[in-house]
Design an enzyme around this catalytic site. Structure first.
Site: not given
Ligand code: GLU
Length: 429
Positions: A71, A95, A107, A191, A222, A363
């Site tokens: 994810k 995370k 990613k 976030t 954001n 998410s």
């Molecule tokens: N890009 C965001 C992060 O760095 C969200 C990632 C997601 O929702 O999968 O946490």
């Protein structure tokens, strides 16, 4: 994405090694986690508006999926590199583990400045990204989301392309979609508000009265926008300055007001790429200073919410003695050298993959809603987010206090422990 001397993947590995030593991890376990399990680099040919075909490069890195499907977001940035994507993928594993959501880490990235593309070119690039990688994505394989330079609309196009290729409606292949097209209420602010929920917990721990506290924010994308808005609306505190990168001048500025900035007003004069309109801000009484000015403000909380490698040994030295806390809204904003300065000065740290886990948490809620085909109220999303962030913060704090370690090390210890347990339970190690 960052300067040549700063390699985020080396930093991510260095941080991991330190925690692995503390946890006395076996060599084979370290070997699995020090590197991503899978990496893709692929070409994306796009028909441009002038009829020419331009070849872009896309990356997708799946770091670990022991706890669930990989994810993590997709970045569109001109300086994207494989190492940046690797670091960010690894941080996503930690995370999701620290937030205790059943997902792994991944990613993606495309080397592009999306501000240079027309709407049609952006749509074709998004569809092309999916065409290049769709066989390795899926709700039970790898689920992308937005990040720097990508938007809910782009996620909507990507979901549509995947659905077309697979011949069925698959909203759960990607999150951060627009509301009304499989998106979740509350995902946009998740976030930034998550950052604020962890700051609130830290303030309780440090016995600070939120309503008397001030903050400075770096970055007005954001995360920065909703951190600034949430600091005043959810905590009752004042944000004295926010900095943003001006894409026209190719330089950063700090926007301040001694009685506190109005985050919603600033948001209303910010374009979709995070550039605040200077003339409108000035007309509204904002003082505009250089891009680094946010860092040396006399505030209680610093919120770096831009890119990696922003707090270095040199810049950390300029932090005001009044600062009690650094809350990392960005991924990897602090170099290991700057970490040592913060530690030595006794500044409380809310580390990135704990602090900014709110986005991926919602998410996860979005994919749960997609699976159930039943959508929650806004208030229910934010309440559950608050619970998750509070629990994650308390888990890390408990580890930090029990082992007398720095909050970043504690977060790594909690996260790695969760991932290793999942690998053991699956019989991988
Ligand atoms: N890009 C965001 C992060 O760095 C969200 C990632 C997601 O929702 O999968 O946490």
């Amino acid at each position: 994405m960052t300067s040549k001397s700063f390699n985020p993947f080396e930093v991510a590995q260095q941080q991991f090694d330190q925690a692995a030593d503390q946890l006395k991890l076996d060599d084979h376990v370290r070997a699995i986690l020090r590197w991503p399990m899978r990496e893709f680099r692929f070409q994306i040919p796009v028909r441009m508006d002038d009829g020419s075909i331009k070849i872009f490069f896309g990356y997708r890195v799946q770091h670990n999926d022991a706890r669930g499907p990989a994810k993590g977001g997709i970045r569109f940035h001109p300086n994207e590199t494989l190492d940046t994507v690797r670091a960010l993928a690894m941080w996503m594993t930690w995370k999701c583990a620290v937030a205790d959501i059943p997902l792994g880490g991944g990613k993606g990235g495309v080397v592009v400045d999306s501000a240079t593309l027309s709407v049609g070119e952006k749509e074709r690039l998004c569809r092309g990204f999916i065409d290049g990688i769709w066989k390795n994505l899926g709700p039970r394989i790898d689920v992308p989301a937005p990040d720097v330079g990508t938007t809910p609309q782009m996620m909507g196009w990507m979901m549509d392309e995947y659905s077309k290729l697979t011949g069925q409606y698959v909203p759960g292949v990607i999150t951060g979609k627009p509301v009304g097209s499989g998106g979740s209420l509350g995902r946009t602010e998740a976030t930034g508000f998550g950052v604020i929920f962890t700051i609130r917990e830290a303030m309780r721990h440090l016995k600070l009265e939120a309503a008397r506290c001030t903050a400075a924010v770096q970055g007005f994308g954001n995360v920065g926008q909703y951190a600034a808005i949430g600091f005043s609306e959810l905590l009752g505190g004042r944000v004295l300055a926010v900095s943003c990168y001006d894409r026209h001048d190719k330089t950063a500025y700090t926007f301040g007001r001694p009685d506190g900035v109005d985050g919603r007003f600033l948001q209303s004069i910010t374009d979709q790429y995070g550039t605040i309109d200077k003339a409108k801000a000035q007309a509204a009484g904002y003082v505009i200073e250089g891009g680094d000015a946010w860092l040396s403000k006399d505030v209680d909380v610093l919120i770096p919410a831009a890119l990696e490698g922003q707090l270095t040994a040199e810049t950390a030295d300029r932090i005001s003695p009044q600062v009690k806390m650094v809350a990392e809204g960005a991924n990897g904003p602090t170099t290991p050298e700057a970490d040592a300065v913060l530690k030595q000065r006794g500044i409380f740290l809310i580390p990135d993959f704990l602090c900014n886990a709110g986005g991926v948490t919602v998410s996860y809620f979005e994919s749960v809603q997609n699976d159930a085909n039943y959508y929650w109220e806004h208030e229910a999303v934010l309440r559950r987010l608050d619970q998750k962030m509070g629990a994650a913060f308390q888990g890390v704090l408990k580890m930090a206090l029990a082992h007398d370690v720095y909050m970043r090390d504690a977060a790594y210890m909690v996260a790695i422990d969760h991932v290793v347990k999942a690998m053991e339970l699956r019989g991988w190690v």
